[in-house]
Every structure is written in C-alpha cells, then in structure tokens.
Design an enzyme around this catalytic site. Structure first.
Site, PDB file in Angstrom:
ATOM      1  N   LYS A 146      13.545 -18.441  40.631  1.00 11.93           N
ATOM      2  CA  LYS A 146      13.869 -17.045  40.366  1.00 11.93           C
ATOM      3  C   LYS A 146      12.575 -16.235  40.205  1.00 11.93           C
ATOM      4  O   LYS A 146      11.556 -16.839  39.889  1.00 11.93           O
ATOM      5  CB  LYS A 146      14.763 -16.929  39.131  1.00 11.93           C
ATOM      6  CG  LYS A 146      14.034 -17.110  37.791  1.00 11.93           C
ATOM      7  CD  LYS A 146      14.941 -16.810  36.642  1.00 11.93           C
ATOM      8  CE  LYS A 146      14.516 -15.651  35.808  1.00 11.93           C
ATOM      9  NZ  LYS A 146      13.313 -15.821  34.982  1.00 11.93           N
ATOM     10  N   HIS A 182      19.756 -16.636  33.758  1.00 14.86           N
ATOM     11  CA  HIS A 182      20.119 -17.745  32.869  1.00 14.86           C
ATOM     12  C   HIS A 182      21.397 -17.472  32.064  1.00 14.86           C
ATOM     13  O   HIS A 182      22.286 -18.310  31.985  1.00 14.86           O
ATOM     14  CB  HIS A 182      18.995 -18.031  31.871  1.00 14.86           C
ATOM     15  CG  HIS A 182      17.656 -18.234  32.506  1.00 14.86           C
ATOM     16  ND1 HIS A 182      17.479 -18.998  33.628  1.00 14.86           N
ATOM     17  CD2 HIS A 182      16.414 -17.788  32.171  1.00 14.86           C
ATOM     18  CE1 HIS A 182      16.192 -19.005  33.954  1.00 14.86           C
ATOM     19  NE2 HIS A 182      15.527 -18.271  33.096  1.00 14.86           N
ATOM     20  N   LYS A 238      13.090 -18.862  17.223  1.00 11.72           N
ATOM     21  CA  LYS A 238      13.373 -19.258  18.606  1.00 11.72           C
ATOM     22  C   LYS A 238      14.633 -20.102  18.635  1.00 11.72           C
ATOM     23  O   LYS A 238      14.736 -21.089  17.902  1.00 11.72           O
ATOM     24  CB  LYS A 238      12.195 -20.083  19.138  1.00 11.72           C
ATOM     25  CG  LYS A 238      12.420 -20.683  20.522  1.00 11.72           C
ATOM     26  CD  LYS A 238      11.234 -21.543  20.930  1.00 11.72           C
ATOM     27  CE  LYS A 238      11.562 -22.460  22.097  1.00 11.72           C
ATOM     28  NZ  LYS A 238      11.632 -21.796  23.383  1.00 11.72           N
TER      29      LYS A 238
HETATM   30  C1  BG6 Z   1      12.001 -17.769  32.190  1.00 10.64           C
HETATM   31  C2  BG6 Z   1      11.668 -16.344  31.875  1.00 10.64           C
HETATM   32  O1  BG6 Z   1      12.878 -17.838  33.285  1.00 10.64           O
HETATM   33  O2  BG6 Z   1      12.595 -18.385  31.046  1.00 10.64           O
HETATM   34  C3  BG6 Z   1      10.754 -16.261  30.656  1.00 10.64           C
HETATM   35  O3  BG6 Z   1      11.052 -15.754  32.995  1.00 10.64           O
HETATM   36  C4  BG6 Z   1      11.348 -16.991  29.490  1.00 10.64           C
HETATM   37  O4  BG6 Z   1      10.486 -14.912  30.318  1.00 10.64           O
HETATM   38  C5  BG6 Z   1      11.748 -18.404  29.898  1.00 10.64           C
HETATM   39  O5  BG6 Z   1      10.380 -17.048  28.452  1.00 10.64           O
HETATM   40  C6  BG6 Z   1      12.501 -19.098  28.787  1.00 10.64           C
HETATM   41  O6  BG6 Z   1      12.697 -20.427  29.140  1.00 10.64           O
HETATM   42  P1  BG6 Z   1      12.839 -21.554  28.012  1.00 10.64           P
HETATM   43  O7  BG6 Z   1      13.194 -22.785  28.781  1.00 10.64           O
HETATM   44  O8  BG6 Z   1      11.517 -21.628  27.324  1.00 10.64           O
HETATM   45  O9  BG6 Z   1      13.925 -21.084  27.098  1.00 10.64           O
END
Ligand code: BG6
Length: 498
Positions: A156, A248, A353
């Site tokens: 993406k 996502h 987070k």
């Molecule tokens: C990515 C985004 O697709 O996913 C980012 O472009 C984001 O901005 C990331 O931080 C988050 O992925 P994960 O796996 O760390 O939750």
C-alpha cells in the site's frame, strides 16, 4: 516465527526478486523475514533472493545488508554458518528501475538460475514506480507463466483516491492476471487478526450473538504513540484516513462483519468481504461533520519526554492541516448489522499503543439487583491485536460479601504464552505468496470499493485550512466523546487488561 514442523505447505523453489532492496522496508521487514523463513525451510533450499541495486557495487550492497541485519536480526550475523548460508542465496542485479536494460539483465540472470523458473517480484518501492516495473517485466517476458509461476507483490498505498486506484489496477492488470497480483495489507498477516476469524468461525457460541440483536456498536482502532517519524513527505499527502482507515481498519471491519464464507479460500473469503463493502452506507456531505472526526497532534509529553507538534516535524508544512487522528462512524445496511455503528479510529502520538476490535453488547434489559446500588456494565468482547495479542471478555460478577452488588470481571485469554513465538506478518504473507494463497491479500474490487466509501470524506477534508489539535501523549479529543455519545460505554480507549 513460523516453524516448518507445523505441517505448513512447502513452497516450490522460487526466485525472490526485490525491487527496492536497499530501502527501509527491505531492511526492517523483508530481509529478516526471509532469513527466518530460509532457516526453517519455509523458503525452499533451491531459492535465491535477487536484489535490484542501483549505483552501488555488490560489496557496498552486501555491507548494507549486513548492517541492516545487525540492527534487526543480530543473531543471524553473529552465527557465522547461518550468515554464510544466507549470503550464498543473495544475487545482485545492477540497474536503474527506469532503464529497460535492467529488466533484460534480470531476465538473463533468471535464465542462468537454471531450472528455477518460478519468480516472485516484490515491489518495495514508491507506488509511482509500480507501472514502470510491471511494464519492464512485461517487455522481457517475465510476467508470462509458461514455464513457472510469476507473482507480483505490491505494498500500500494502492492509489491515492478512487480514480488513481482504478488506474493502478488497470495498469497492473494489463500485464498480470488478478490471481498473479498480491496486494499486501500487513494487518491481515498479523496472527492476532487471523485469530479473530478463528474465534468467529471455530466457536459456535459467537454466531448467535454476532448481530444487531445483541451488539450495541463496534469500535476498531489502532492507537500509536509514535509520531510521523521520517515519513512526513508521504504522510503530508496521505493523512490518517488514507494511511490507516481506508486500508487496515476497513479490511478488519470486513472480517468482523462478513458472513461465514462457504470455504476458507481466497475468493470465497474475499467475496464475503466485498459484500460488506457494498453494504456500507454512503456518507453524505451533510453527514460528514456528524460521522467523522479529524485532529492533529500538538506538542506534548510521552513517556516523560517532550515531543514536538506535527507541524514542526521535518518535512511538514508549518500550516499543515493533515490529520494525524481520524475516526469514521460507518453503518452497514444489511440484515445482520442494520443500525449498529462501526466506529473506526486511529491516531499517532496518543497516550498508549494498542490495536483492538471491541464488540460492545447491549445493556442488560433490566437491573434485577437495582436495590443494591451498582448497575451492571454492558458486556464487551475485546480482541487485542497488539502489542500483546489476546481476547478479553468483560462480564459482571457478584462482589464477594453479603450483598448482590456486582463488579466488572475481566476474563483474559492471551493469544500465545511467553514461550510461543508469534510469526511476523511478513513471514506469513510472503509464505502465502510462495504457495499461491491470496486469502489474506486485498483484491482489486475491495480496494476500489473502500476508496469509493472514503472518497466523500477525503473531498470534504481536502481544502481545509485548519484542524483541531490534541496534545501529544493524551486522549484529549472531545469530538470523539461526541461521536460516541449514544454508544454504550462511549469512546473506548485501550487500557491494560489485567
Ligand atoms: C502502516 C502505516 O501501514 O502501518 C503507518 O503507513 C503505521 O503509518 C503502521 O504506523 C502501523 O503498523 P503496525 O503494524 O506498527 O501497527
């Protein structure tokens, strides 16, 4: 980590060609995943990893690979045998992606690797290059599957809006058939996301509750503590809605909302996801203010450290109105979900987070224990996707003592215990490409449908000159309370489930 003893389908020998092999994604994710897959036989022993490298000698490239591995999987570099074995798989093809002779050299290199005709082409490059690369491959016959399979993997963003997504799909499909194209959404590769499907479809107690009769609303969220980091050039044009919700989070929504597929195969699953997308109610311009929230982080404190405002990050315009927090309240117009809000939200520089799917059930219809104070809370089933995967069920139970007062009780089922290593999304997804399983990848029609759904919001946000701010390291976004005010329990901020 995936392990070969788990009766996993073994992949055929394949030449794994990486465009963008000196980039960040290759360093952080692809190379470490490939090393782990090679070590446990998930990549066939007769496979090679071919990097297309521009303006660097082989010596310089190998040094970069070593430095990257030292940072992200040091145990491999420290184990000389493992490291040498990995190095013996690497082949460099020099050249610029804009130059047709590069593809000629690649074709020649693949011929030299006699007998191994299968190829996976991984585009770990900016999307503007996808067209050039696919055309380059096409011109030298590398998209053609006469002598082995040829699979194209792209990352993406799949377009920037509906028109560009359609144009990209058209361009890719002019060279590769749809079943040769693997659009990676790394969230679908997370084991905990797949666990959600297993919970739904391997337990008979879920299905009766999984509908408008019992569910008040659903929140699907990813909260991040990181800021925009080094990616502002991309993020300034993207924002949180494009970056996370269109991809996502909407993908997760389709998995939560879809009907049981007739079988667990790529098209059966994707057909069901597509039906959900088709049933999402279009948000009219006059509803945008009511059904969406956007905001941007101001400076603040996170883990006792001062962090800067988005507008003062490198490569961000000082008057930027790009959203680093976005939320949308969707409705799915079908029998199962009529009237149930699906609230998708995501943000950077929030207080903690976590990525979660929270199913909030309706309140108990009547409080039998009313005379004894506490009103039972509405139950919630929470799929915690990260940082630690697991499922949490919030129930009400009697408080010990002589009354029938109740208190909330949390039943927690961690996804894996400490001794079990969870596979990285990229290992799972690359292995799926190698065995030709597209179930966890986005199909062209899904991508276009999700752009179509968010497009009215993008249009409304496009030319704004100002945006609400929230202090980094907080949940200080009052518009979220407004967005969820009629939802039982309101805005669900992730907490540590003890
Ligand atoms: C990515 C985004 O697709 O996913 C980012 O472009 C984001 O901005 C990331 O931080 C988050 O992925 P994960 O796996 O760390 O939750």
């Amino acid at each position: 980590m995936l392990t070969a003893d788990q009766e996993i389908e073994t992949a055929e020998p394949t030449n794994i060609v990486i465009f963008g092999v000196t980039g960040d994604l290759s360093k952080r994710k692809l190379m470490p995943a490939l090393v782990r897959m090679l070590c446990c036989g998930l990549v066939h022993d007769d496979s090679k990893i071919i990097g297309i490298v521009n303006n660097r000698t082989e010596e310089v490239w190998l040094k970069l690979v070593r430095e990257g591995m030292q940072e992200f999987l040091p145990e491999v570099v420290e184990d000389e045998n493992r490291w040498k074995k990995f190095l013996s798989r690497l082949i460099m093809v020099p050249g610029d992606l804009g130059d047709e002779t590069t593809y000629q050299r690649l074709a020649e290199a693949l011929v030299m690797l006699d007998g191994k005709k299968n190829a996976m082409f991984y585009c770990a490059i900016p999307p503007d290059w996808y067209g050039k690369v696919t055309q380059g491959l096409h011109k030298v016959g590398l998209a053609n599957e006469d002598e082995g399979y040829r699979r194209l993997v792209i990352e993406k963003p799949f377009g920037h809006n509906l028109a560009s997504a359609r144009a990209l799909n058209k361009e890719l499909q002019s060279v590769f058939k749809e079943d040769q194209i693997y659009r990676i959404d790394h969230y679908l590769g997370k084991e905990s996301v797949q666990n959600l499907l297993v919970y739904r479809f391997a337990n008979s107690i879920m299905e009766p509750l999984w509908n408008r009769n019992y569910v008040d609303h659903i929140q699907i969220s990813t909260a991040e503590t990181l800021g925009v980091e080094y990616r502002a050039k991309y993020y300034e044009k993207s924002g949180a809605l494009r970056d996370m919700i269109q991809s996502h989070l909407m993908q997760m929504m389709t998995l939560v909302a879809m009907e049981p597929p007739v079988e667990f195969t790529a098209d059966a699953v994707r057909d069901e996801k597509m039906k959900v997308l088709r049933a999402i109610r279009c948000i009219k311009p006059e509803q945008i203010k009511i059904q969406t929230v956007s905001a941007q982080y101001a400076s603040g404190t996170l883990n006792s450290e001062n962090v800067p405002a988005y507008v003062t990050e490198e490569n961000v315009s000082p008057d930027s109105a790009t959203e680093t927090f976005a939320a949308v309240r969707f409705y799915i117009d079908n029998w199962r979900w009529q009237g149930v809000p699906f609230i998708l939200w995501t943000g950077k520089r929030l207080k903690s987070k976590a990525a979660e799917v929270m199913i909030r059930f309706r309140k108990p219809p009547f409080n039998l224990f009313d005379s004894h104070a506490s009103v039972p809370a509405a139950n919630a089933l929470i799929f915690r996707l990260q940082p630690e995967g697991g499922v949490v069920l919030r129930l009400n139970a009697k408080k010990p003592g002589l009354t029938t007062d109740n208190e909330e009780m949390v039943m927690r089922a961690p996804y894996a215990d400490d001794a079990e290593e969870v596979a990285d999304a990229y290992e799972i997804l690359m292995h799926d490409v190698l065995i030709g399983d597209g179930t966890l990848f986005s199909r062209a029609d899904e991508v276009e449908a999700s752009w179509e759904i968010v497009e009215p919001i993008l249009d409304a946000w496009e030319n704004r000159v100002s945006i609400e701010r929230y202090r980094a390291g907080t949940w200080d976004i009052p518009a979220m309370d407004e967005l969820t005010k009629d939802c039982v329990g309101g805005w669900h901020k992730p907490t540590i489930h003890k």
